[in-house]
Design an enzyme around this catalytic site. Structure first.
Site, mmCIF file in Angstrom:
data_model
loop_
_atom_site.group_PDB
_atom_site.id
_atom_site.type_symbol
_atom_site.label_atom_id
_atom_site.label_comp_id
_atom_site.label_asym_id
_atom_site.label_seq_id
_atom_site.Cartn_x
_atom_site.Cartn_y
_atom_site.Cartn_z
ATOM 1 C CD1 TRP A 46 -2.126 -2.180 1.656
ATOM 2 C CD2 TRP A 46 -3.284 -0.694 0.452
ATOM 3 N NE1 TRP A 46 -3.325 -2.749 1.333
ATOM 4 C CE2 TRP A 46 -4.067 -1.857 0.597
ATOM 5 C CE3 TRP A 46 -3.812 0.378 -0.278
ATOM 6 C CZ2 TRP A 46 -5.339 -1.986 0.052
ATOM 7 C CZ3 TRP A 46 -5.080 0.252 -0.821
ATOM 8 C CH2 TRP A 46 -5.823 -0.919 -0.654
ATOM 9 C CB VAL A 47 2.891 2.771 2.337
ATOM 10 C CG1 VAL A 47 3.716 4.040 2.507
ATOM 11 C CG2 VAL A 47 1.508 2.955 2.959
ATOM 12 C CB ALA A 48 6.293 3.832 -2.183
ATOM 13 C CG HIS B 116 3.443 10.985 -3.392
ATOM 14 N ND1 HIS B 116 2.539 11.956 -3.745
ATOM 15 C CD2 HIS B 116 2.814 9.799 -3.565
ATOM 16 C CE1 HIS B 116 1.395 11.384 -4.106
ATOM 17 N NE2 HIS B 116 1.546 10.068 -4.015
ATOM 18 C CG ASP C 7 -1.871 10.250 -3.885
ATOM 19 O OD1 ASP C 7 -1.433 9.737 -4.941
ATOM 20 O OD2 ASP C 7 -1.528 9.891 -2.750
ATOM 21 C CD GLU D 91 -1.400 3.887 -5.175
ATOM 22 O OE1 GLU D 91 -1.009 5.003 -5.574
ATOM 23 O OE2 GLU D 91 -0.959 3.331 -4.161
#
Ligand SMILES: [Zn+2]
Length: 268
Positions: free
Chosen positions: A179-181, A188, A195, A238
């Protein structure tokens, strides 16, 4: 009113050109960026388009970043360097296999809701948001540039969430990474990805995602993590994450239904 509005945008475009040239000097410091970004860590939804009177305002003003205006001898003329920068900076590949270069630098523009984006993508982002609104779709940039610390804190929160659901440490990390890099591998942290969600009042997320999916390429943005490309991108679908690559690349990526990794493989 509308005239003033567009003048604002033109002003920002002109400023962008100036700043691009300054970028060739590589003379600005990351420290300045860090100071600014420390001020924008909240995610909050924007208030910059409500009520309509505020809607006429540009989404952003130029950040107060200052750039050391020192020209170094790069061996290229400023114009040549600018052209090279134009074709390469927005095609940088960052994913779980390609971390951000340690010396990566950027200059940022602050959106009205406090989010930062790379100054070079701001005019295109503004145009895209304006175009959506003219189609009665109301997007909001909920996350732009993130510091490494911010990315780390998002990761830690996600791991804690999974642990609280009973996952082991290893499993929680592994789940969180879907879910999270991992810090250092998030677009980002470049400032050229955003986003985008709906304002939640006049548009739904579904409406915004659909509009972006169909139109973002016209402004140089791509849906970076499409469904069906997870094995290549390393990230699940996403529909809110958009990445600037320039209009030419975005158009080709859109028309061919490929992801950035596939596009870069083709052109390299
Ligand atoms: Zn994102």
């Amino acid at each position: 009113m509308m005239k003033e509005y567009w003048n604002d945008n033109d002003f920002n475009r002109n400023m962008r050109r100036k700043k691009l040239k300054r970028h060739t000097s590589r003379g600005f410091t990351l420290g300045l960026c860090c100071c600014l970004t420390a001020m924008i860590l909240a995610f909050g939804l924007t208030v910059n388009h409500i009520p309509p009177a505020v809607d006429k305002q540009p989404d952003a003003h130029l950040s107060k970043n200052t750039v050391a205006n020192t020209d170094f001898d790069t061996g290229l003329t400023t114009d040549t360097q600018s052209i090279a920068d134009e074709t390469t900076w927005c095609l940088i590949l960052v994913n779980k296999w390609n971390p951000i270069p340690e010396d990566y630098e950027a200059d940022f523009t602050e959106l009205a809701n406090g989010q930062l984006v790379d100054t070079r993508i701001y005019p295109a982002l503004q145009e895209m948001l304006d175009a959506a609104r003219s189609d009665y779709v109301y997007p909001v940039v909920v996350s732009g540039y993130r510091t490494t610390e911010k990315q780390q804190s998002l990761m830690s929160e996600k791991i804690a969430d999974y642990k609280s659901e009973g996952y082991s440490d290893t499993a929680a990390v592994s789940k969180a990474e879907t879910w999270v890099a991992v810090p250092g591998t998030s677009e980002h942290q470049l400032g050229i990805a955003v986003d985008i969600n709906a304002d939640g009042i006049r548009s739904t997320g579904k409406e915004v995602y659909k509009w972006l999916d169909l139109n973002s390429y016209k402004f140089g943005f791509i849906r970076r993590y499409p469904a069906g490309k997870t094995e290549i991108t390393g990230v699940i679908d996403e529909p809110w994450h958009y990445r600037y690559v320039g209009i030419d690349a975005a158009t080709e990526i859109y028309n061919q239904g490929i992801c950035l990794e596939e596009y870069l493989n083709k052109i390299n």
